[in-house]
Design an enzyme around this catalytic site. Structure first.
Site, short mmCIF file in Angstrom:
data_model
loop_
_atom_site.label_atom_id
_atom_site.label_comp_id
_atom_site.label_asym_id
_atom_site.label_seq_id
_atom_site.Cartn_x
_atom_site.Cartn_y
_atom_site.Cartn_z
N ASP A 147 0.86 -1.18 0.00
CA ASP A 147 0.00 0.00 0.00
C ASP A 147 0.90 1.23 0.00
O ASP A 147 2.11 1.14 0.25
CB ASP A 147 -0.89 -0.04 1.24
CG ASP A 147 -1.75 1.20 1.40
OD1 ASP A 147 -2.28 1.69 0.38
OD2 ASP A 147 -1.86 1.69 2.54
N ASP A 205 -0.18 5.25 0.86
CA ASP A 205 -0.45 6.22 1.94
C ASP A 205 -0.60 5.50 3.28
O ASP A 205 -1.39 4.57 3.42
CB ASP A 205 -1.73 7.00 1.63
CG ASP A 205 -1.58 7.89 0.42
OD1 ASP A 205 -1.02 8.99 0.54
OD2 ASP A 205 -2.03 7.47 -0.67
#
Length: 251
Positions: A18, A20
């Site tokens: 991922d 953020d």
């Protein structure tokens, strides 16, 4: 969740990250994120050491990831599994079940955000309402979106940290992992997934079903098996393993 992760075997691992909250700290707005040169260098090293079995799996659009990272040779899935690109020579592909959010709903979201001083993020295949600056409006945002989609069974609301996103139903980050893992260089490798948010839980569950390593970043309950405290600890973990790999190669 365990705090001590196993060592990485770069020859056997497929690494899914991922963005953020996992590789970079969360910021008040998506455009305020800062990407360091050291992060870019580390991603390139991971891509090389895994023979390109590295992919970013983000809720951001691929266009947004490209603008921030400028690393087109790294595989990426954007918009919660709705977009894909395996390498720089390929164009962005869409999940076959994806269709854009109707313009009429987009316009109503624009009006709602203007009225309440919220940030509307328009992605190629979804729209997201950010309320980090007004956390007390969480219930109001949820009620608005629930009423907005009504009986539109092709749409669903994706929950995140101070964000609610309107997107096509049934496509998520687990869809992205399944898509990547069907082909080389990801096929046949042990999946490792690192994520920080509710949007990553589908991916954690998929990884566990496929005997992989699931790593939750930051606070909060999760079905992940391992835990790291922050993006800084993620970078430290990878740098430690990269250094060990390079030391071994020099022996």
């Amino acid at each position: 969740m365990q705090n001590k992760l196993p060592d990485l075997d770069f020859n056997k691992a497929a690494i899914f990250l991922d963005f953020d909250g996992t590789l970079v700290d969360l910021q008040p707005t998506p455009d305020a994120v800062i990407v360091s040169d050291s992060l870019r260098k580390m991603l390139l090293q991971l891509n090389e050491h895994t023979q390109h079995a590295l992919a970013l799996v983000s809720g951001r659009s691929i266009e947004s990831i490209d603008q921030l990272l400028a690393l087109p040779d790294i595989a990426v899935s954007g918009s919660h599994g709705m977009q894909y690109r395996w390498e720089s020579t390929q164009s962005i592909q869409h999940h076959p079940q994806v269709s854009a959010v109707p313009d009429a709903l987009v316009q109503q979201c624009q009006q709602f955000c203007q009225q309440h001083g919220l940030l509307l993020e328009q992605k190629p295949l979804s729209i997201a309402i950010h309320y980090r600056s007004h956390p007390d409006m969480e219930r109001q945002v949820e009620n608005f979106l629930s009423t907005l989609i009504g009986s539109a069974t092709q749409l669903e609301i994706q929950t995140g940290k101070f964000i609610r996103e309107l997107k096509p139903r049934g496509i998520d980050k687990a869809s992205a992992l399944a898509q990547f893992s069907q082909s080389s260089p990801f096929a046949g490798r042990i999946p490792w997934y690192f994520g920080d948010d509710v949007t990553d839980e589908h991916a954690f569950a998929w990884v566990k079903q496929h005997n992989g390593i699931s790593v939750k970043i930051g606070d909060g309950d999760s079905c992940a098996d391992y835990h790291l405290s922050s993006p800084q600890h993620v970078l430290e973990y990878f740098l430690k393993n990269l250094t060990s790999e390079e030391d071994y190669a020099r022996q």
